[in-house]
Write a protein that holds these residues in place. Structure first.
Motif, PDB file in Angstrom:
ATOM      1  N   MET A  77     -52.685-104.668 -23.337  1.00  0.00           N
ATOM      2  CA  MET A  77     -51.377-104.404 -22.751  1.00  0.00           C
ATOM      3  C   MET A  77     -51.440-104.560 -21.240  1.00  0.00           C
ATOM      4  SD  MET A  77     -50.238-101.047 -24.912  1.00  0.00           S
ATOM      5  CE  MET A  77     -48.679-100.948 -24.040  1.00  0.00           C
ATOM      6  N   ALA A  78     -50.398-105.128 -20.671  1.00  0.00           N
ATOM      7  CA  ALA A  78     -50.354-105.338 -19.232  1.00  0.00           C
ATOM      8  C   ALA A  78     -50.229-103.994 -18.516  1.00  0.00           C
ATOM      9  CB  ALA A  78     -49.178-106.234 -18.867  1.00  0.00           C
ATOM     10  N   LYS A  79     -50.945-103.876 -17.429  1.00  0.00           N
ATOM     11  CA  LYS A  79     -50.910-102.636 -16.661  1.00  0.00           C
ATOM     12  C   LYS A  79     -49.590-102.526 -15.897  1.00  0.00           C
ATOM     13  CE  LYS A  79     -53.574 -99.917 -13.368  1.00  0.00           C
ATOM     14  NZ  LYS A  79     -54.789 -99.862 -12.519  1.00  0.00           N
ATOM     15  N   LYS A  80     -48.986-101.369 -15.947  1.00  0.00           N
ATOM     16  CA  LYS A  80     -47.703-101.161 -15.286  1.00  0.00           C
ATOM     17  C   LYS A  80     -47.877-101.163 -13.780  1.00  0.00           C
ATOM     18  CE  LYS A  80     -43.716 -98.044 -15.328  1.00  0.00           C
ATOM     19  NZ  LYS A  80     -43.136 -96.822 -15.924  1.00  0.00           N
ATOM     20  N   ASP A  81     -46.931-101.785 -13.089  1.00  0.00           N
ATOM     21  CA  ASP A  81     -46.972-101.868 -11.630  1.00  0.00           C
ATOM     22  C   ASP A  81     -46.140-100.725 -11.030  1.00  0.00           C
ATOM     23  OD1 ASP A  81     -47.194-102.560  -9.019  1.00  0.00           O
ATOM     24  OD2 ASP A  81     -45.909-104.336  -9.130  1.00  0.00           O
ATOM     25  N   TYR A  82     -46.814 -99.887 -10.248  1.00  0.00           N
ATOM     26  CA  TYR A  82     -46.140 -98.735  -9.643  1.00  0.00           C
ATOM     27  C   TYR A  82     -45.852 -98.948  -8.159  1.00  0.00           C
ATOM     28  CZ  TYR A  82     -47.629 -96.294 -13.900  1.00  0.00           C
ATOM     29  OH  TYR A  82     -47.828 -95.916 -15.197  1.00  0.00           O
ATOM     30  N   SER A  83     -46.126-100.138  -7.659  1.00  0.00           N
ATOM     31  CA  SER A  83     -45.990-100.371  -6.224  1.00  0.00           C
ATOM     32  C   SER A  83     -44.541-100.219  -5.753  1.00  0.00           C
ATOM     33  CB  SER A  83     -46.525-101.755  -5.857  1.00  0.00           C
ATOM     34  OG  SER A  83     -45.816-102.771  -6.545  1.00  0.00           O
ATOM     35  N   ILE A 126     -42.975 -86.269 -11.050  1.00  0.00           N
ATOM     36  CA  ILE A 126     -43.094 -87.583 -11.690  1.00  0.00           C
ATOM     37  C   ILE A 126     -43.262 -87.445 -13.197  1.00  0.00           C
ATOM     38  CG2 ILE A 126     -44.400 -89.728 -11.778  1.00  0.00           C
ATOM     39  CD1 ILE A 126     -42.983 -89.326  -9.132  1.00  0.00           C
ATOM     40  N   GLY A 127     -44.179 -86.616 -13.619  1.00  0.00           N
ATOM     41  CA  GLY A 127     -44.471 -86.483 -15.042  1.00  0.00           C
ATOM     42  C   GLY A 127     -45.893 -86.920 -15.326  1.00  0.00           C
ATOM     43  N   ASN A 146     -51.169 -92.269 -11.561  1.00  0.00           N
ATOM     44  CA  ASN A 146     -50.967 -93.682 -11.257  1.00  0.00           C
ATOM     45  C   ASN A 146     -50.042 -93.868 -10.056  1.00  0.00           C
ATOM     46  OD1 ASN A 146     -52.533 -94.543 -13.473  1.00  0.00           O
ATOM     47  ND2 ASN A 146     -50.788 -94.306 -14.853  1.00  0.00           N
ATOM     48  N   VAL A 147     -48.998 -93.053 -10.005  1.00  0.00           N
ATOM     49  CA  VAL A 147     -48.058 -93.144  -8.885  1.00  0.00           C
ATOM     50  C   VAL A 147     -48.743 -92.705  -7.594  1.00  0.00           C
ATOM     51  CG1 VAL A 147     -45.858 -92.342  -7.959  1.00  0.00           C
ATOM     52  CG2 VAL A 147     -46.087 -92.790 -10.408  1.00  0.00           C
ATOM     53  N   TYR A 148     -49.546 -91.660  -7.670  1.00  0.00           N
ATOM     54  CA  TYR A 148     -50.287 -91.182  -6.495  1.00  0.00           C
ATOM     55  C   TYR A 148     -51.190 -92.282  -5.942  1.00  0.00           C
ATOM     56  CZ  TYR A 148     -53.849 -88.663  -3.822  1.00  0.00           C
ATOM     57  OH  TYR A 148     -54.733 -88.265  -2.844  1.00  0.00           O
ATOM     58  N   ASN A 200     -43.898 -90.378 -17.670  1.00  0.00           N
ATOM     59  CA  ASN A 200     -44.479 -89.193 -18.269  1.00  0.00           C
ATOM     60  C   ASN A 200     -45.223 -88.336 -17.262  1.00  0.00           C
ATOM     61  OD1 ASN A 200     -43.605 -90.159 -20.791  1.00  0.00           O
ATOM     62  ND2 ASN A 200     -45.222 -91.614 -20.721  1.00  0.00           N
ATOM     63  N   ALA A 201     -45.834 -87.229 -17.733  1.00  0.00           N
ATOM     64  CA  ALA A 201     -46.378 -86.229 -16.802  1.00  0.00           C
ATOM     65  C   ALA A 201     -47.556 -86.707 -16.016  1.00  0.00           C
ATOM     66  CB  ALA A 201     -46.788 -85.032 -17.597  1.00  0.00           C
ATOM     67  N   VAL A 202     -47.750 -86.102 -14.853  1.00  0.00           N
ATOM     68  CA  VAL A 202     -48.795 -86.469 -13.931  1.00  0.00           C
ATOM     69  C   VAL A 202     -49.886 -85.451 -13.822  1.00  0.00           C
ATOM     70  CG1 VAL A 202     -49.206 -86.865 -11.549  1.00  0.00           C
ATOM     71  CG2 VAL A 202     -47.159 -87.709 -12.594  1.00  0.00           C
TER      72      VAL A 202
END
Length: 492
Positions: A1-7, A68-69, A74-76, A488-490
């Protein structure tokens, strides 16, 4: 699966909190990015709340918290990557920069101290929570497999049992090392040196002496004794601070050619002695006393304590203040092996999950269904923030319905004097209600079953018949928000 881009989300968050120049420091917990901003008034609260990938914005504990969740880690990482190495250097300035912005804004020293303490506890404990929870689940499953009612599928003296038990116990046994390493990273000290100090506290001979309360020396008839620091938390957090301060002073004052050897030598020796002789016994004694007192109070108050704690605990989560309770629960489990408080808390997670599940099933709005089911699963796995911020607080009656259910759940747990013997709560933590020392005693497990069933039924029905219908509208700040079920949660 392609990695989600959080940029893209990272850039949006940075922009809406006032840009890089407005960020003094940043940490994260299980579900939130916790910013220390130079000027919170610059941040665009409403724009952030309407951003896909952001559940809510909370201002508490001297922090600007972006909820964020489950994907907070990942967002951090994406935010730090966008800020660049210059910001990484700013973060490394550590505890001094962490509170600088809020110190200027809040002159009350008590408030400042509480905010800083919560920040330190959050930063030190968050990376450790996952392994403690996992270890607790393993211990509970082992207890389950030794139940006579199930035919004692596993012999407590077998090699397999002892090996798996050692795997689970290691997280608790070496907790001072883990907490020390984590605390040093948060305070921007030396994690390895601090971990070595934690190793001193868990050294076999020290443990043996501590178990027997061996006297180190006596002054004026007062005996200074060794204590057992396995499973301990608070002494290591203070030791991490001492190590950072002493290490920083040595780096400034020792010649560079002496630092590699003498900085760790002096730091480990001085902080270990201070911890063993002075701060460790004081803090450990106080922490055990507070933890035992709370456990006793919950037991004595019975149904009343369960009703009150169950009814109000999730309100602490709204402001991120539940992190002040986490170390107390860990201290209870490490000290007495059980936590009546955590047993009540577990039901509050189930209740909020059941409330949001009712919304997901009843609603005909596809985006709300997606968010509701995802949030329910998260809550049943022990993380309630996606449910609370994604749905329940948006429709206040849903959150209140969850509180009603958790009050009933707490009432039953308190009435039956239920205990937890592990850290992990909610439905996924069922194994934590088996007593490893007495597997045949199932009172706490029965309390878990009845209280969880009550939490689900009450919260679900109250939400269904009173808390929610599709004619209700989210508050204006959330109306334009797209389906955040993907967020989802962080970690914190």
């Amino acid at each position: 699966m392609a990695k989600k881009d959080y940029s893209g989300l990272a850039k949006k968050i940075i922009s809406d909190v006032g840009g890089e120049k407005n960020i003094d420091n940043l940490i994260h917990c299980i579900t939130r990015l916790r910013f220390y901003l130079k000027d919170e008034s610059v941040a665009k609260d409403e724009d952030l709340k309407k951003t896909t990938g952001v559940i809510d914005v909370i201002k508490a504990s001297g922090q600007y918290q972006v909820v964020i969740g489950n994907e907070v880690g990942n967002v951090y990482d994406a935010v730090v990557q966008e800020l660049g190495p210059q910001f990484a250097a700013k973060i490394d300035d550590g505890a001094t920069t962490t509170a600088s912005a809020t110190d200027k804004q809040k002159g009350n020293p008590v408030t400042r101290g509480i905010n800083n303490l919560i920040g330190v506890i959050t930063g030190s404990m968050t990376p450790v929570i996952g392994v403690i929870a996992a270890a607790g689940i393993i211990k509970g499953i082992l207890a389950l497999l030794t139940l006579p009612q199930l035919g004692s599928l596993l012999d407590v003296k077998s090699t397999l049992y002892l090996t798996i038990s050692a795997i689970a116990d290691s997280a608790f046994f070496f907790l001072p090392i883990l907490v020390g390493f984590s605390a040093a990273r948060y305070m921007k000290g030396d994690p390895v040196i601090t971990a070595v100090i934690g190793g001193v506290l868990t050294y076999p001979q020290i443990i043996t002496w501590g178990t027997n309360f061996k006297t180190m020396f006596s002054i004026g008839g007062f005996d200074f004794q060794f204590l057992n620091y396995t499973y301990s938390i608070f002494p290591m957090i203070l030791a991490a601070w001492f190590a950072k301060e002493i290490g920083g002073w040595l780096k400034k004052n020792l010649p560079s050619y002496l630092q590699m050897i003498f900085t760790p030598l002096i730091t480990v020796l001085v902080v270990s002695v201070i911890t063993l002789v002075l701060t460790g016994p004081i803090i450990q004694g106080a922490a055990n006393g507070i933890a035992d007192f709370i456990n006793w109070l919950v037991h004595v108050s019975g149904w009343l304590g369960g009703l009150v704690i169950g009814g109000f605990y999730q309100i602490l989560v709204i402001f991120g203040l539940h992190w002040g309770v986490v170390p107390l629960v860990a201290q209870q489990i490490s000290g007495s092996g059980e936590s009546a408080l955590n047993a009540i808390i577990s039901g509050t997670m189930v209740s909020q999950g059941a409330a949001v599940l009712a919304v997901a099933i009843k609603s005909k709005k596809e985006n709300l269904k997606g968010l509701g089911f995802a949030a329910a699963i998260s809550a049943f796995c022990g993380v309630t923030e996606p449910a609370i911020y994604g749905v329940n607080l948006r429709y206040r009656r849903v959150f209140i319905s969850g509180l009603i259910g958790s009050a009933v759940s707490g009432f039953i747990t308190g009435l039956m004097h239920g205990n937890m013997f592990g850290f992990t709560g909610s439905l996924i933590g069922f194994s934590s209600f088996f007593d490893p020392k007495n597997p045949a005693q199932l009172t706490s497990f029965y309390a878990f079953l009845l209280s969880s069933l009550a939490a689900i039924i009450v919260s679900f029905l109250v939400t269904w018949f009173w808390g929610y219908n599709d004619k209700m509208v989210m508050s204006e700040k959330v109306e334009k928000k797209e389906n955040p079920s993907k967020k989802n949660a962080v970690k914190a």
